[in-house]
Design a protein around this motif. Structure first.
Motif, PDB file in Angstrom:
ATOM      1  N   LEU A 185      60.144  -6.364  67.415  1.00  0.00           N
ATOM      2  CA  LEU A 185      59.283  -6.376  68.038  1.00  0.00           C
ATOM      3  C   LEU A 185      57.855  -7.117  67.490  1.00  0.00           C
ATOM      4  N   ARG A 186      58.646  -7.305  65.403  1.00  0.00           N
ATOM      5  CA  ARG A 186      57.384  -8.656  65.147  1.00  0.00           C
ATOM      6  C   ARG A 186      58.355  -9.610  65.724  1.00  0.00           C
ATOM      7  N   ARG A 187      59.116  -9.862  65.858  1.00  0.00           N
ATOM      8  CA  ARG A 187      59.646 -11.281  66.325  1.00  0.00           C
ATOM      9  C   ARG A 187      58.945 -11.302  67.539  1.00  0.00           C
ATOM     10  N   LEU A 188      58.752 -10.615  68.401  1.00  0.00           N
ATOM     11  CA  LEU A 188      58.281 -10.635  69.915  1.00  0.00           C
ATOM     12  C   LEU A 188      56.910 -11.488  69.089  1.00  0.00           C
ATOM     13  N   ALA A 189      56.103 -10.173  68.414  1.00  0.00           N
ATOM     14  CA  ALA A 189      54.447 -10.779  68.388  1.00  0.00           C
ATOM     15  C   ALA A 189      53.631 -12.048  67.904  1.00  0.00           C
ATOM     16  N   THR A 190      55.517 -12.042  66.737  1.00  0.00           N
ATOM     17  CA  THR A 190      55.129 -13.590  66.805  1.00  0.00           C
ATOM     18  C   THR A 190      55.187 -14.875  67.564  1.00  0.00           C
TER      19      THR A 190
END
Length: 437
Positions: A185-190
């Motif tokens: 999810l962090r990769r997606l947000a970035t």
């Protein structure tokens, strides 16, 4: 989420500890008062019957004394005394005074020689003894010693171990699951935050639980669709620009055959205005996909070059020389934004004054004029595309309300902003603020 659950577990354990501690204290109170009441009642009955009390070693459980064995000023246990008095009253035993005291037990206590081994172990395990002294109506004192646990350290350690096990059983798997979910999810947000149509990026690797994988797949597909739509829009705008400029160029050639100089000049101005409007529309539409990469630019030289272009055309534009200021941006769009602000000042003020100032954190380009200004409640409206303020600007000045909208879009794309402020004495100040690296 893990932190929230950890706090909830801590609160639950704190409540559990409070209840357990209260229950333990009540049990200790019952453990002390129950046997003590039984022995005091038995001793009172034996005294009333003229029988002997006590006997055995110096650690006699019950004994009759002439005075209280508890010294004056000793720390008393009020709750024990109240419970004993209530229990003795219920049992029908009349007493005057009740005194209590807690004394430590040492393994070297000589009284332990007269006690059985099992009781020695119980006394040492408790760590202390409770001395109870009850005064009878005749003045005699009935005294006895009972094992007493001095502290709640055992229950504290037990509760600590229980909490540690609970945290290990609940939080460790939860943290593992949360990390497995949060990392993709962090990769997606970035990726969503850094997404720019003009930058080619690899699709996000699908990982995590199935629900998270589905979101990543949807985002990758959405990014491809957005990029394809913008590319199609660029092709369409290019075709529109070409199709419109061709007839405008033909009209520009044909008006040369108009004999009246005044009419020919008006037609030429109209065609030039149409070309400028077309350029503004295409520039505004293509702003999200610039073809020019950001470079380190001497902002003072850039502003000076734009001002010199206006001076060469005979316009009154003032600019004070400024020190070199290195800023990373796309120079061509920034020139366009500055030109739009200066043209705006020339249209409505007849002249323009440009200043460049810098602080350790930002750079400010100010374009000032002495025109009619803008009503204070409409300062934000002029940045909207196709907005014209008819109260201060008429159609003879030209334009369709795209200059300021385009300028603000360019500056914001560069990480800055434009603000407008009415000038003291009349006129307008337009400020471009850019962050310094």
């Amino acid at each position: 989420m893990a932190l929230l659950i950890a706090v909830a577990l801590f609160v639950a354990q704190a409540i559990n500890f409070g209840l357990l501690l209260q229950e333990r204290r009540q049990a200790r109170l019952d453990q002390a008062t129950g046997p003590a009441v039984t022995r005091i009642v038995d001793a009172d009955e034996r005294i009333a019957a003229g029988k002997k009390i006590g006997g055995g070693g110096s650690w006699s459980r019950t004994r009759v004394l002439a005075a209280s064995p508890i010294p004056a000023g000793a720390e008393r246990l009020g709750d024990i005394e109240q419970a004993l008095r209530a229990a003795l009253t219920d049992a029908g035993v009349k007493v005057n005074r009740i005194e209590t005291q807690v004394l430590p037990i040492s393994p070297n206590d000589p009284r332990l020689r007269y006690v059985s081994q099992s009781r020695i172990e119980r006394l040492l395990r408790a760590g202390a003894e409770l001395v109870v002294a009850v005064q009878r109506p005749d003045g005699q004192w009935i005294a006895l010693n009972i094992g007493w646990t001095r502290s709640d350290s055992t229950i504290l350690w037990r509760l600590f171990a229980q909490t540690a096990i609970l945290y290990g059983v609940v939080l460790v798997p939860l943290l593992w699951a949360g990390r497995r979910i949060s990392r993709p999810l962090r990769r997606l947000a970035t990726a969503a935050r850094d997404f720019h149509p003009s930058t080619a990026t690899e699709p996000i690797v699908e990982s995590g639980p199935q629900d998270v994988r589905d979101v990543i797949v949807a985002f990758n597909a959405l990014r491809l669709r957005v990029t394809a739509m913008l590319e199609e829009k660029d092709r369409m705008l290019g075709a529109i620009g070409h199709d419109l400029r061709t007839p405008l160029a033909a009209l520009r050639v044909r008006i040369e055959s108009v004999e009246d100089d005044t009419d020919r000049a008006k037609m030429a101005d109209t065609i030039a205005e149409m070309n400028r409007t077309l350029d503004d529309i295409l520039s505004l539409a293509r702003l999200g996909r610039p073809s020019e990469p950001p470079t380190e630019v001497d902002l003072a030289a850039l502003v000076d070059a734009v001002v010199e272009d206006f001076r060469d055309l005979g316009h009154s534009v003032g600019f004070e020389e400024a020190d070199r200021l290195k800023v990373r941006l796309r120079p061509s769009p920034m020139r366009r934004a500055l030109r739009n602000l200066i043209e705006n000042a020339l249209k409505y003020g007849g002249s323009a004054e440009v200043t460049l100032t810098a602080t350790p954190r930002e750079v400010v380009i100010a374009v000032c004029d002495r025109g009619p200004g803008i009503p204070a409640d409409r300062l934000g409206d002029v940045f909207e595309a196709f907005t014209r303020l008819e109260t201060s600007r008429n159609k003879e000045t030209g334009g369709i309300g795209l200059g300021l909208a385009l300028a603000r879009a360019i500056v914001r794309e560069a990480g800055g902003d434009i603000t407008l402020e009415n000038r003291d004495g009349g006129g307008l100040i337009a400020r471009i603020t850019l962050a310094r690296p």
